[in-house]
Design an enzyme around this catalytic site. Structure first.
Site, PDB file in Angstrom:
ATOM      1  N   TRP A 100      36.995  58.607 -76.413  1.00  0.00           N
ATOM      2  CA  TRP A 100      37.786  59.341 -75.559  1.00  0.00           C
ATOM      3  C   TRP A 100      38.204  60.500 -76.381  1.00  0.00           C
ATOM      4  CZ3 TRP A 100      36.935  58.467 -70.826  1.00  0.00           C
ATOM      5  CH2 TRP A 100      36.720  56.921 -70.459  1.00  0.00           C
ATOM      6  N   ASP A 167      47.135  61.128 -76.726  1.00  0.00           N
ATOM      7  CA  ASP A 167      46.649  60.415 -75.288  1.00  0.00           C
ATOM      8  C   ASP A 167      46.794  58.833 -75.652  1.00  0.00           C
ATOM      9  OD1 ASP A 167      45.152  58.814 -73.696  1.00  0.00           O
ATOM     10  OD2 ASP A 167      43.308  59.683 -73.966  1.00  0.00           O
ATOM     11  N   LYS A 191      45.648  51.635 -67.597  1.00  0.00           N
ATOM     12  CA  LYS A 191      45.594  50.722 -68.714  1.00  0.00           C
ATOM     13  C   LYS A 191      46.779  49.764 -68.853  1.00  0.00           C
ATOM     14  CE  LYS A 191      40.964  52.526 -69.530  1.00  0.00           C
ATOM     15  NZ  LYS A 191      41.210  53.836 -70.130  1.00  0.00           N
TER      16      LYS A 191
HETATM   17  C1  LIG Z   1      40.112  55.152 -70.117  1.00  0.00           C
HETATM   18  C2  LIG Z   1      40.810  56.240 -71.000  1.00  0.00           C
HETATM   19  C3  LIG Z   1      40.617  57.520 -70.744  1.00  0.00           C
HETATM   20  C4  LIG Z   1      40.058  58.050 -69.384  1.00  0.00           C
HETATM   21  O1  LIG Z   1      40.960  57.788 -68.391  1.00  0.00           O
HETATM   22  P1  LIG Z   1      40.782  58.085 -66.955  1.00  0.00           P
HETATM   23  O2  LIG Z   1      42.031  57.983 -66.229  1.00  0.00           O
HETATM   24  O3  LIG Z   1      39.778  57.279 -66.309  1.00  0.00           O
HETATM   25  O4  LIG Z   1      40.212  59.680 -67.001  1.00  0.00           O
HETATM   26  C5  LIG Z   1      41.057  58.224 -71.687  1.00  0.00           C
HETATM   27  N1  LIG Z   1      41.467  57.806 -72.998  1.00  0.00           N
HETATM   28  C6  LIG Z   1      41.890  56.720 -73.149  1.00  0.00           C
HETATM   29  C7  LIG Z   1      42.390  56.211 -74.329  1.00  0.00           C
HETATM   30  C8  LIG Z   1      41.284  55.581 -72.388  1.00  0.00           C
HETATM   31  O5  LIG Z   1      41.326  54.447 -72.524  1.00  0.00           O
END
Ligand SMILES: *Cc1c(COP(=O)(O)O)cnc(C)c1O
Length: 355
Positions: A100, A167, A191
């Protein structure tokens, strides 16, 4: 009973699923479904206002930050962050700690100049690079607090004078953070906050409007901030379920309480991984994630048979991501300690059977 260790979309509390399912049939005794009410209605205004209040309260968000509920997932933020914060001629710094993190950097490179100031790609992202030097004049420094796929987590934020962008998709609301340290935080809800379909952005107002770029309205944080996340139709149901989940978290005692539970859960599972001669962890000990626990077997040929036993015991979603292999146990807030104990017991049972 199923124990859902899936990495995302994630487990949510049973009470939240029950209340959400009731609202699909009849929301607040209105005779209407949450799926059909207007996003401009008083009823929904109250929902989004409460969701925002809960985010502010649970994370102790200081004055001067906007709370946005956007669409397009964390992946859209990979592009929106540089579009809004990276001016022509400036450079952004990124820390590469996994899939990511590197996708975020890759998107930023399409928009401007990017420096990768640290990477753990050399060891398949099993650790967090330390002692990173971020250029003082970087437009911002971006990192990923929890690496969902590799099972590592950043516990000490790198010290930098550049504005911090993070993020936090897979560990937001799992532990205390100091929002004032950050210029921008984003998280795809699915998540640890709610169902897929909404993305939380917490942005410091005074960093906006400096990119010198004329942005399409939908990609401009300022337009969403001014419109109170209602520039266009927001993801009503996802925001509603996220709100219910944040209510649940508050009723439980908030972040301090859930953090202690998450520490206990992580200790129980890593303890068994380290004790049980059949298993071994993949991430270095000091960087082990509390949210996503990655582990493999000393003898990989036994992995299918362990997954089989796990399935019989109601343990779901344990198969590791293809880039790590083995297993990944995701232990988001709503996963109870009893589910972790069920996994630990199954690992012990497997040991007994295969001695
Ligand atoms: C799952 C995830 C993403 C991607 O998320 P989407 O909402 O599917 O675009 C980005 N960063 C992290 C740390 C993730 O776990």
């Amino acid at each position: 009973m199923k124990h859902n260790f899936g990495a995302g979309p994630c487990i949510l509390p049973k009470e939240v699923f029950q209340e959400a399912s009731q609202a699909v049939v009849d929301f607040n005794n209105s005779g209407l479904s949450i799926l059909e009410i207007s996003h401009r209605s008083k009823d929904f205004e109250a929902v989004i206002a409460e969701a925002e209040r809960l985010v502010r309260e649970l994370l102790n968000v200081p004055q001067g930050y906007s709370i946005l509920f956007l669409q397009g997932g964390a992946s859209t933020q990979f592009a929106m962050v540089p579009l809004n914060l990276l001016a022509d001629g400036a450079q952004a710094a990124y820390l590469d700690t996994g899939v990511w993190a590197s996708k975020a950097a890759k998107e930023a490179k399409k928009i401007g100049d990017v420096a990768i100031v640290g990477s753990s790609a050399d060891k398949n992202y099993t650790y967090i690079p330390k002692n990173i030097e971020v250029p003082a004049d970087a437009a911002y420094f971006h990192y990923t607090s929890n690496n969902t796929i590799y099972g590592t987590e950043v516990f000490d934020i790198p010290s930098t004078v550049a504005p911090l962008v993070c993020d936090m998709s897979s560990d937001i609301f799992s532990r205390t953070i100091n929002v004032a340290d950050y210029a921008l935080i984003y998280a795809g809800a699915q998540k640890n906050m709610g169902p897929a379909g909404v993305t939380l952005v917490i942005v410091k107002d005074d960093i906006l409007g400096k990119s010198g770029r004329t942005l399409p309205t939908i990609f401009d944080y300022e337009s969403h901030s001014k419109a109170g996340s209602m520039y266009n139709t927001p993801p009503v149901f996802s925001i509603y379920v996220s709100m219910l989940n944040l209510r649940w978290l508050k009723a439980k005692g908030g972040i301090d309480v859930i953090e202690q539970e998450n520490i206990i859960k992580a200790r129980a599972l890593y303890g068994e991984i380290d004790r049980n001669p059949f298993f071994k962890g993949t991430a270095v000990e000091e960087d082990r994630s509390r949210m996503n626990v990655t582990f493999v077997m000393e003898n990989p040929e036994l992995e299918a048979s362990f997954l089989e036993l796990a399935k019989e015991r109601g343990l779901i979603g344990l198969k590791g991501h293809r880039s790590v292999g083995g297993f990944r146990a995701s232990m988001y807030n709503a996963l109870s300690i009893s589910s972790v104990n069920a996994l630990v017991d199954t690992m012990k049972e497997f040991e007994e059977k295969n001695k």
